[in-house]
Design an enzyme around this catalytic site. Sequence first.
Site, PDB file in Angstrom:
ATOM      1  N   LYS A  68       0.852  -1.192   0.000  1.00 41.90           N
ATOM      2  CA  LYS A  68       0.000   0.000   0.000  1.00 41.90           C
ATOM      3  C   LYS A  68       0.891   1.247   0.000  1.00 41.90           C
ATOM      4  CE  LYS A  68      -3.893   1.768   2.830  1.00 41.90           C
ATOM      5  NZ  LYS A  68      -4.690   1.450   4.051  1.00 41.90           N
ATOM      6  N   SER A  74      -9.415   1.038   3.336  1.00 37.50           N
ATOM      7  CA  SER A  74      -8.696   1.913   2.427  1.00 37.50           C
ATOM      8  C   SER A  74      -7.614   1.219   1.617  1.00 37.50           C
ATOM      9  CB  SER A  74      -8.058   3.051   3.225  1.00 37.50           C
ATOM     10  OG  SER A  74      -7.107   2.558   4.168  1.00 37.50           O
ATOM     11  N   SER A  76      -9.302  -1.345   7.439  1.00 38.24           N
ATOM     12  CA  SER A  76      -8.768  -1.097   6.100  1.00 38.24           C
ATOM     13  C   SER A  76      -7.972  -2.239   5.499  1.00 38.24           C
ATOM     14  CB  SER A  76      -7.900   0.169   6.111  1.00 38.24           C
ATOM     15  OG  SER A  76      -8.713   1.305   6.277  1.00 38.24           O
TER      16      SER A  76
END
Length: 639
Positions: free
Chosen positions: A239, A314, A338
């Site tokens: 990420k 996310s 997330s």
Amino acid sequence: MERISLKKARWGMLIVVVLLCSTLSVEAKEPLQTLQENGWVDGHVQSDDKLTVQDFVALMNTMEGDLRGQSFSAVHRPEGVLTREGAALLLQQHTGWPDAYAPFTDVPPDAEAAGAIGALAQKGVMQGLSSQIFGYGQPMTFGEAAQLVLRYTETIKSNELMEASVVELQQMMDEEQLTAAELVHFYLERIEKYDKQGPALNAMITVNDNALARAKQLDEERHTKGARGPLHGIPVVVKDNFDTADMPTTAGCLCLEDSLPPDDAHQVELLRKAGAIILGKTNLHEFAVGYTTSGSMTGQTLNPYALDRYPGGSSGGTGAAVAGNFAVAGLGSDTGGSIRIPSSMNSLVGIRPTVGLSSRDGIIPLALTQDVGGPMARTVADAAALLEVTAGYDPEDPVTSWSEEEVPRSYVTALDEDGLRGARIGLLTQLTGDAAAPEVNQVITEAVSDLEALGAEVIPVKLPHFDEIMSYSSLSGWEFKFQLNDYLTSLGDDAPYTSLGEIIEAESYDPAIEGLLKARNSRKSLDEKEYKDIVLYRTKLTQEDLLTTMADQELDALVYPTSSHPPAKIGQEQRVGTNVLLSSFSGFPAITVPAGFTDEGLPVGIELLGRKFAEPTLIRFAYSYEQGTMHRKKPEMLP
């Protein structure tokens, strides 16, 4: 006369040939010449020589024997010169690929080979002489056979690598059937084909320009010294809020577009030391503040199971990338779900570790009281392999001192197909049965039945102070400003901004989060009583409720749907419920594992929550459930 001479060759050599052929320019060697130079065909054979049925069978038999240990035969095919449609029929007979429409004007619709020609054309294995003319009735030449064999082999190779696990890939590399460079090339081709083109998942922000060179270094190291461990040569994505010294770290925001951190995040550093290859950085909901994975850097990421749906967030970029086979596995961060939500919505396994098990150093913070980083993978075993490498003490993150006596020698040893036998698991009924999502309820009902069939006793339970716990807010509304400012300071003189206030003034972010950024920037201090009460009482109450309930009922874990709702259509509200908050508020570990699909084909996951540092128990339960149900299937949107 024997027209073709074949020899045994390592699969690895053939794969090199295939990968080279797939990337050669217009000045590249002819496929026949490539096969001749690698000993598959005698050098005196010319490209336009006609091929016999026996020649083709001999060639395919040798290759299939090396590739998959299978035999190739010409049942019911006449001997003599092989026609182009005859080759199509032989290959379809061997593969079992279903008939498909043949898009060529010279192929009679009622011809025996029409469906076979269409099947091979659909797979991209056999092309026509032109876009409209197949060459029906014409003899197959050695040059055409060479092209056909290489395309077929590449298709088979792609199928072998698709969804391949860490263990399977390591075995292939140990047996010299595969190299890390070839594996990186495979994933880079998929990213090129499906991320910005085709379905355009938009999962990647940055692709590592040095990935292939690093793979070659690791291949040489494997050859001379042996593998470092299970992740040697394994491509992973992270990420884009994890620092990488060789690529910008943007948090999905244009304001950090060129921000190059001075060093790697601790978990990234550990992955590299283990021999993993950081293939690239994935999209996220800007600054990790939402569940839909959209930001000013790259825009909206799509769900590979339904391109009109959100991928969760996310860490939705990692979720879509791993689900779409852009890498073997990846890292996400989790403040309020997330890791787990996008894992659930992309039919993945996601682990939110105990706070203190793995370092947060180098992860752009959202709320350090709740923040963790952890693995996202297609299987429990792969997730466990990543956790094994990334867990442990880091002096740069003092909270990891809690883990010093809690990290087992191996998480992989927790993998047990019978791991649910005798387990007592509490079904948290306050997080099930949302009337607005009957399709999720049905999957969860079936999941409970599966848990019981696999040997677990499932007991419905309720938390005594559930409503009070859920009345508390996430601490990201309080901590983000101060901790982001600290992160920007850590970048030194090269930091593009020094504070959240400066970012807001520059207006270099997604306008959709402007109100959220301004509200968080308005916080004056973390010395306020309201904030301290949340930190103290919310954590204490959540932990006590969980531990008391589990102790009173003699439970090993709790279970509930990861998200109360499936992926929403892009443009609509993405509801997820409060399900993921118990782990975030308590700091206890949780793992989500695929539980099936709705009638619309949308993934649903179940979440297992355990006591502090109970990751081995959760991995054991999740693995047993996974192996007993095998719900994971790759997205049909991405062949």
